[in-house]
Design an enzyme around this catalytic site. Structure first.
Site: not given
Ligand code: ADP
Ligand code: AMP
Length: 217
Positions: A13, A127, A160, A171
């Site tokens: 995302k 990541r 992270r 998660r």
């Molecule tokens: P989210 O915001 O949904 O948690 P991220 O955008 O941070 O996910 O992506 C999670 C990990 O996957 C990152 O390390 C990113 O570089 C990698 N990634 C994202 N899209 C792809 C893809 N289409 N193919 C392979 N790796 C990806």
């Molecule tokens: P993310 O960066 O989206 O992976 O979120 C990291 C952490 O923030 C999650 O595991 C939750 O603990 C908290 N968090 C983020 N967005 C929300 C949400 N919409 N509702 C509740 N907790 C959230």
């Protein structure tokens, strides 16, 4: 346009939001980023959220909804926004529906980025994120040009604390139990588009942009 990016942790995302943000000229609003910013600033909100984030649990709905509604009331969000990581529970979706109804607004599109659990675990364990601008990288599939340094702004990359295997498992369980029911919720509202997130980043991007121009399903 008001867009929601829906998908499990690691679905891509944040990676895709950067493109959508430029394409739609709308702010990228990620509740996880807002909580992490509050935590680095040492605010009461950040300190309250920390324990939940460390365990991979959802921060309580009332706190999260209040923070999000305040953010989308800022002037830069008046013409639309891209939500990433919100809503994450039916209660949050209902609160958003109600707030939008009161303003005579609707969500235009919910883009579900679909990725298998095995691939999510692989993505989260490799990541790296920029401390300054939050751009995500992956050690293997999406590496920065120079190790440990953000391509966009030269910021330091870090992993992270909640991307450890144990917390990732929590998660993903939380996503399955509390967030996946939103798929039915937005299907009923006829705004959901499902995108195969398990493709190259550029192909996912093309499918997302195509879904934005198609009529509602
Ligand atoms: P989210 O915001 O949904 O948690 P991220 O955008 O941070 O996910 O992506 C999670 C990990 O996957 C990152 O390390 C990113 O570089 C990698 N990634 C994202 N899209 C792809 C893809 N289409 N193919 C392979 N790796 C990806
Ligand atoms: P993310 O960066 O989206 O992976 O979120 C990291 C952490 O923030 C999650 O595991 C939750 O603990 C908290 N968090 C983020 N967005 C929300 C949400 N919409 N509702 C509740 N907790 C959230």
């Amino acid at each position: 346009m008001r867009i929601i990016l829906l998908g499990a942790p690691g679905a891509g995302k944040g990676t895709q939001a950067a493109t959508l943000h430029e394409h739609l000229n709308a702010p990228h609003i990620a509740t996880g980023d807002l909580f992490r910013a509050a935590l680095s600033a040492g605010t009461p909100l950040g300190l309250e959220a920390k324990g939940y984030m460390d365990r991979g649990e959802l921060v309580p709905d009332d706190v999260t909804v209040r923070m999000l509604l305040e953010r989308i009331s800022q002037p830069d969000a008046s013409g639309g926004y891209i939500l990433d990581g919100f809503p994450r529970s039916l209660a949050q979706a209902h609160a958003l529906d109600e707030a939008l109804r009161a303003r005579n607004e609707t969500i235009d599109r919910v883009l579900l980025v679909d990725v298998s659990e095995e691939e999510l675990v692989r993505r989260l364990s490799g990541r790296w994120i920029c401390r300054a601008c939050q751009t995500p990288y992956h050690a293997i599939s999406n590496p920065p040009r120079a190790e440990g340094v953000c391509d966009a702004d030269g910021g330091e990359l870090y992993q992270r604390d909640d991307d450890t295997l144990e917390t990732v498992r929590n998660r993903l369980g939380v996503y399955r139990d509390q967030t996946a029911p939103l798929i039915d919720h937005y299907t009923e509202q006829r705004v959901l588009a499902r995108i195969n997130g398990e493709q190259e980043i550029d192909s996912v991007r093309a499918d997302l942009l195509a879904a934005l121009t198609q009529s509602h399903g």
